[in-house]
Design an enzyme around this catalytic site. Structure first.
Site, short mmCIF file in Angstrom:
data_model
loop_
_atom_site.label_atom_id
_atom_site.label_comp_id
_atom_site.label_asym_id
_atom_site.label_seq_id
_atom_site.Cartn_x
_atom_site.Cartn_y
_atom_site.Cartn_z
N CYS A 1 -0.88 -0.08 10.59
CA CYS A 1 -2.31 0.23 10.72
C CYS A 1 -3.17 -1.01 10.50
O CYS A 1 -4.29 -1.09 11.02
CB CYS A 1 -2.70 1.33 9.74
SG CYS A 1 -2.19 1.02 8.04
N HIS B 1 -3.30 2.43 3.52
CA HIS B 1 -3.59 2.70 4.93
C HIS B 1 -4.92 2.04 5.29
O HIS B 1 -5.83 1.92 4.46
CB HIS B 1 -3.68 4.21 5.16
CG HIS B 1 -3.91 4.60 6.58
ND1 HIS B 1 -3.08 4.22 7.61
CD2 HIS B 1 -4.90 5.35 7.15
CE1 HIS B 1 -3.53 4.72 8.75
NE2 HIS B 1 -4.64 5.40 8.50
#
Length: 859
Positions: free
Chosen positions: A341, A819
């Protein structure tokens, strides 16, 4: 072996044809049987996993095993002449319904023979897959259905079988696979550790032999902290860790900054490879590092952090809000490959910038036409491919009306956004990089700088889109004792703002929360609702502009070390300003931690007051006297006994010095006469010799026949003695290229034929622009050297007024976990890019970002 051809008649039939042809194709259109089995065994088939996602399927070249979409296979055929392709296509169909309306009972799907991932977003109870394969002969597009073992020649059958049974290459490239295959070092069990009282602090590391503070390695025998090698991406060090091993024989070292409860990067100098140390916790504890202090849960979070982090995750991802999916050009997501990510967020922000769109997607036909024969290993091709996937809209199409009605009827209306897979791009940009090539989470800021470096190294002609980030920083250093000053400039690409925790506006709430939290922990009660520190942006900006102490400052006025302070200002303002909030640090217990703060980032930013002013009236400059150059004994011996070839000059050090504004030839001489010991030592040489009359003259060595100009072509300077061999020029001209173009390419690549051909394909704009080559050839007997002006730092200065258009947020306890999500303002509204999901943002959390992207407001 008897071959077959396709006869031209009412229908496609096979009939015998003369030897050495297949439908008019030569043996060279197929690889040898040995190479075919090599492909099958090593699973080198590229892009096969994308066959079900590419509209029209993929065409696999039966010679190179490279795969192309329908819109690009013709280009490959025209470019290479390879005419035999295997067409692969996966069809997704709704299952046949039974009499009761439900799907028929499941049975083994014999129609699936390709090693492809099925779409997780499609309900397997309602859909089935069918694979189709056939040979296609260009340019007439003759088709032969596969498998066709009975009628096809043996060589063709073997080649087709190798492709159809091949596994996806990315299963083998899965970092989880190769990381587990690291060997255990033979020195780990009986490693000697000196009882010398060394304790390693959690931060503030510096190489014991130079001033570098990155790429540092801790020797596990004596606790020495030393820098590593110089990497391909211009990061790294001066190799002092390796020199220390050669001096002492201490074999194992661990990279500082990579230590987590799960392990760290350990290198064995004796075994010359990355290794596993099963006793790493014990070896680190010897130097006061407790790597097991963090007891992580399955999601990488500490038990006592779960509730606060859940809140952070919900806010940044806008959980609980009904987000409307976005479709069309510029609204395509990227699939998460497992902790990728950070890459996806950075690339979404990068390709929202018009300069990058024009440089790559705008030049798609030219870049694809001139790409090397193996485009998987070309940075510009991969950037263009990724940019086209994100911006074209071909992979972000809304569901048709009938599908929406069906989903509503089933009460499972979940808009499908598949996104595109950046596997090949990630594999290339992370190649040979110890961190980005792993499956671990990484720092988005570090990847941004890594990407900028790759753009710099692979610039397309004179166009360099990363120039929009480049700016000059003026550093003013003042000797506290004499009050004299020195002004220097350096190049940078982002503005790093410290978190001014002492300026929090809700200190009372924070104190009360901390007391309540500790009481809840001790009494095993639920934790209170998180109270996040609220930091004014103005305080962070003020902390950035504050003077800071300079460690080991050497005052040229005193000819000795003294106390010094440094302030930084903008000597130029970039077109796009990237701001990083420095949220990550290490605690005193060596545990990575993150400042969980809220910073009121402004939509409009004015930093004109940070413009550098240069030397002010009344200020007295420090004398231009450099500190004594201290060269280690082993380096002295190397310098005295081994005269380096001018062609071996470290061009990365030359480029660093040239970007400071020094003449190119002076930089090359500095690096040469200091024995390739790095830019810092070469800088000291420049300071000492810059007043000499021949300071900017080309490097001349008696044993090398004139100016040593190898590598100077990077900046446009070329010497007469760099005349390439005539036989190599003849080889290139025999391929249809101009003689001047061949000479220019060979000079730019030190007469390497293969690299010269790649250079020609990647610099089509130089095809006719070779007047300086003709001039040099005409004046060769006159011994005239054509020298281009040294290139200064490329900056696009202007106003310091900016507006926010994108930001990247991080959720988690450190850069090694968690994330990343990206928000971008497009067409007047904020859009959230969360891996493959792209939706209109309802409440963009601008106060919780990690990296912010601002564009200049025209004055």
């Amino acid at each position: 072996m008897e071959r077959w051809r396709i006869a031209s008649c009412g229908r496609n039939t096979l009939s015998p044809c003369p030897p050495h042809t297949f439908g008019g194709q030569k043996d060279s259109d197929f690889v040898s049987a040995r190479e075919i089995w090599k492909v099958k065994e090593k699973k080198l088939l590229l892009l096969l996993h994308m066959a079900d996602n590419s509209e029209g399927g993929l065409y696999v070249c039966m010679n190179t095993f490279l795969a192309f979409g329908r819109e690009h296979v013709e280009r490959h055929f025209r470019k290479t002449g390879q005419s035999v392709y295997m067409h692969l296509k996966r069809h997704v169909r709704e299952k046949v319904r039974g009499a009761s309306g439900g799907a028929l009972p499941k049975r083994r799907n014999s129609k699936m023979f390709l090693d492809l991932d099925t779409d997780d977003d499609l309900n397997s109870d309602d859909y089935e897959y069918e694979d189709e394969a056939k040979l296609v002969i260009f340019p007439d597009h003759y088709e032969i259905a596969l498998p066709n073992i009975e009628e096809l020649p043996a060589l063709v059958t073997i080649a087709c079988d190798a492709v159809l049974s091949s596994k996806s290459p990315y299963r083998k490239q899965d970092p989880d696979t190769w990381e587990n295959e690291l060997p255990v070092s033979k020195y780990a069990n009986n490693l000697t550790q000196l009882d010398n009282g060394v304790r390693i602090p959690p931060s503030g590391w510096k190489c014991a032999r130079c001033d570098l503070r990155e790429n540092l390695w801790l020797n596990l025998t004596d606790g020495s902290v030393l820098c590593g090698k110089w990497f391909f991406d211009s990061s790294g060090g001066n190799g002092h860790a390796l020199e220390h091993y050669r001096d002492t024989g201490y074999p194992l070292a661990v990279k500082l900054g990579t230590i987590t409860p799960d392990g760290a990067d350990v290198y064995s100098f004796q075994e010359e490879e990355a290794v596993l140390d099963p006793h790493l916790a014990k070896h680190l504890a010897h130097f006061g590092i407790d790597m097991l202090h963090m007891h992580g849960t399955e999601n990488g979070l500490q038990d006592n952090d779960i509730k606060p982090r859940v809140s952070e995750w919900e806010v940044i991802q806008e959980t609980g809000t009904k987000l409307k999916p976005m479709y069309g050009p510029g609204y395509t997501g990227l699939k998460n490959l497992g902790n990728s990510c950070y890459l996806s967020s950075v690339m979404q922000a990068i390709f929202s910038i018009p300069e990058f769109q024009r440089a790559y997607v705008g030049n798609l036909p030219r870049i694809f036409d001139y790409s090397p024969l193996d485009p998987t290993q070309d940075f510009n091709t991969q950037m263009t491919k990724l940019g086209h996937g994100l911006l074209s809209g071909q992979y972000s199409k809304p569901p048709v009306k009938s599908e929406l009605i069906e989903q509503v009827m089933k009460e499972e209306h979940k808009p499908q956004q598949n996104g595109i897979s950046p596997r090949m791009f990630k594999a290339f940009v992370s190649k040979s990089h110890p961190e980005f090539s792993s499956n671990r989470q990484q720092d988005a800021q570090e990847f941004f700088l890594h990407l900028v470096n790759l753009v710099e190294r692979n610039r397309i002609g004179s166009e360099n889109p990363s120039d929009v980030f480049r700016f000059l920083v003026e550093e003013r250093i003042q000797c506290c004792q004499t009050r004299k000053v020195r002004y220097t400039e350096r190049v940078d690409y982002l503005m790093q703002l410290p978190v001014a925790m002492e300026a929090a506006t809700n200190k009372d709430e924070l104190i009360a929360y901390e007391l309540t939290r500790r009481e809840a922990e001790s009494n095993r009660r639920p934790l209170p609702e998180l109270v996040r520190a609220k930091i004014p942006f103005s305080a962070c900006l003020q902390a950035f502009s504050e003077p800071e102490n300079v460690d080991d400052f050497w005052s040229s006025a005193l000819q000795a070390k003294s106390a010094g302070v440094k302030t930084s200002r903008f000597a130029s303002f970039p077109e796009y300003l990237v701001v990083q909030i420095k949220k990550f640090t290490f605690g005193l217990d060596w545990v990575p931690k993150k400042f969980d703060v809220s910073v009121d980032m402004p939509d409009l930013l004015d930093i004109n007051h940070l413009r550098a002013r240069g030397l002010q009236p009344g200020e007295e400059e420090l004398p231009d006297i450099s500190p004594p150059i201290v060269i280690p004994d082993d380096s002295k011996d190397r310098l005295m006994t081994q005269l380096i070839d001018p062609s071996d000059i470290d061009e990365s050090s030359v480029m660093q010095l040239a970007e400071m504004g020094f003449p190119l030839e002076a930089c090359r001489k500095a690096v040469y006469f200091t024995g390739n010991m790095g830019a810092e030592v070469a800088f000291n040489w420049i300071v000492v010799h810059m007043e000499e009359p021949d300071f900017a003259e080309p490097l001349t060595m008696p044993g090398y026949g004139g100016a040593a100009s190898a590598g100077a072509s990077v900046f446009g300077a070329t010497g007469l003695d760099n005349q390439p061999p005539e036989e190599t020029v003849a080889i290139i001209t025999s391929m249809g290229f101009h003689r001047n173009q061949a000479i220019q390419a060979l000079r730019a690549t030190n007469s390497n034929l293969e690299r010269a051909l790649d250079w020609i394909f990647s610099h089509p704009e130089f095809e006719e622009d070779s007047d300086f080559v003709i001039e040099m050839e005409n004046n060769a007997n006159a011994n005239i050297v054509s020298e281009a002006k040294p290139e200064g730092p490329r900056v696009k200065d202007g106003s310091g007024m900016y507006e926010l258009f994108a930001f990247i947020s991080h959720m988690g306890t450190s850069t090694m976990s968690g994330h990343y999500v990206c928000h971008i303002k497009k067409e007047g509204r904020w859009v959230i890019y969360n891996d493959h999901k792209v939706c209109a943002s309802e409440r963009p959390p601008k106060d919780l970002g990690y990296m912010y992207f601002y564009r200049r407001i025209p004055s």
